[in-house]
Design an enzyme around this catalytic site. Sequence first.
Site, PDB file in Angstrom:
ATOM      1  N   ASN A 192      10.393  -4.609   1.443  1.00  0.00           N
ATOM      2  CA  ASN A 192      11.673  -4.450   2.137  1.00  0.00           C
ATOM      3  C   ASN A 192      11.954  -2.952   2.230  1.00  0.00           C
ATOM      4  O   ASN A 192      12.328  -2.333   1.238  1.00  0.00           O
ATOM      5  CB  ASN A 192      12.769  -5.179   1.348  1.00  0.00           C
ATOM      6  CG  ASN A 192      14.149  -4.953   1.929  1.00  0.00           C
ATOM      7  OD1 ASN A 192      14.292  -4.394   3.024  1.00  0.00           O
ATOM      8  ND2 ASN A 192      15.165  -5.388   1.204  1.00  0.00           N
ATOM      9  N   GLU A 229      22.450  -6.623  -0.777  1.00  0.00           N
ATOM     10  CA  GLU A 229      23.132  -5.500  -0.108  1.00  0.00           C
ATOM     11  C   GLU A 229      23.911  -6.007   1.104  1.00  0.00           C
ATOM     12  O   GLU A 229      24.979  -5.487   1.429  1.00  0.00           O
ATOM     13  CB  GLU A 229      22.095  -4.429   0.274  1.00  0.00           C
ATOM     14  CG  GLU A 229      21.601  -3.707  -0.979  1.00  0.00           C
ATOM     15  CD  GLU A 229      20.167  -3.230  -0.927  1.00  0.00           C
ATOM     16  OE1 GLU A 229      19.593  -3.135   0.175  1.00  0.00           O
ATOM     17  OE2 GLU A 229      19.609  -2.956  -2.009  1.00  0.00           O
ATOM     18  N   GLU A 277      16.460 -11.992  -6.940  1.00  0.00           N
ATOM     19  CA  GLU A 277      16.666 -10.557  -7.141  1.00  0.00           C
ATOM     20  C   GLU A 277      17.966 -10.347  -7.907  1.00  0.00           C
ATOM     21  O   GLU A 277      19.046 -10.311  -7.307  1.00  0.00           O
ATOM     22  CB  GLU A 277      16.780  -9.838  -5.784  1.00  0.00           C
ATOM     23  CG  GLU A 277      15.559  -9.944  -4.916  1.00  0.00           C
ATOM     24  CD  GLU A 277      15.470  -8.780  -3.935  1.00  0.00           C
ATOM     25  OE1 GLU A 277      14.422  -8.124  -3.920  1.00  0.00           O
ATOM     26  OE2 GLU A 277      16.447  -8.515  -3.221  1.00  0.00           O
TER      27      GLU A 277
HETATM   28  P1  13P Z   1      13.849  -2.103  -5.500  1.00  0.00           P
HETATM   29  O1  13P Z   1      12.415  -2.566  -5.565  1.00  0.00           O
HETATM   30  O2  13P Z   1      13.997  -0.741  -4.905  1.00  0.00           O
HETATM   31  O3  13P Z   1      14.559  -2.285  -6.792  1.00  0.00           O
HETATM   32  O4  13P Z   1      14.582  -3.079  -4.445  1.00  0.00           O
HETATM   33  C1  13P Z   1      14.435  -4.436  -4.579  1.00  0.00           C
HETATM   34  C2  13P Z   1      14.982  -5.076  -3.373  1.00  0.00           C
HETATM   35  O5  13P Z   1      16.176  -5.075  -3.124  1.00  0.00           O
HETATM   36  C3  13P Z   1      14.028  -5.707  -2.446  1.00  0.00           C
HETATM   37  O6  13P Z   1      14.683  -6.491  -1.506  1.00  0.00           O
END
Ligand code: 13P
Length: 251
Positions: A9, A95, A165
């Site tokens: 991502n 997010e 996540e």
């Molecule tokens: P990070 O790997 O930067 O912690 O982000 C995880 C994420 O939100 C993938 O969608």
Amino acid sequence: MRKPLIAGNWKMNKTVEQARLLVSEMVPELHTVDVDTVLCPPFTTLMAVSAMLVGTRIGLGAQNLHWEASGAYTGEVSPQMVAELCQYVILGHSERRTYFGETDTTVNKKVKAALGVGLTPIVCVGETLEENEDKQTAAVVSRQVKVGLAELTTEQAMKLVIAYEPVWAIGTGRAATAAGANAVLADVIRPVLAEMFGKPASESIRILYGGSVTAANAAELFAQPDIDGGLVGGASLKSADFIKIVKAALS
Ligand code: 13P
């Protein structure tokens, strides 16, 4: 057997030129690796990246879509538009929930719309730090799965991917422990899927872990019995790291 899947991502990073460079570094290393690998760059780079992935085993995903087919929705992108270029779409990322008002209900509309045009949704769930500290993880994640996947048929559910996540692990450098992440998948998400869609479906749906996955911790995370791969943020922006993470899913 569930085949591992690693999705990168990119979030709001990379211009077209920067995207071309990153993909040109990744394709030679990844195009023959027997892991389902998916790149999810920003909308503006999808065209350029899709052209570079033709003839490779690497899939392409968007980071969002709108559930309506077309119309007066300034700034939005329809399921059909995404499906012209992509095979996957990330939906309900934390997010988007935090900054753009997405709810379990809008995630559910998007999941249905994505499946309707043949896209594979990667549906994100996960608790915040506060919810985690309040021991609400099981309740929050169950609700996100139940509402986010409401009214799907078993056949539809078997086409999607879930990404667990934990919000406190995203971009913090503080990944969940492998055993801790596996426990949420094994004790919360798969049982909810079994209740909704039956045991065989719950055992065939791929569930990824996301949140500070790195080249250093990937192998241990992916070795867990219920973790079927990763949704990788920051480390997917560096070709050497992402290549190592994809290869860590092989063993
Ligand atoms: P990070 O790997 O930067 O912690 O982000 C995880 C994420 O939100 C993938 O969608």
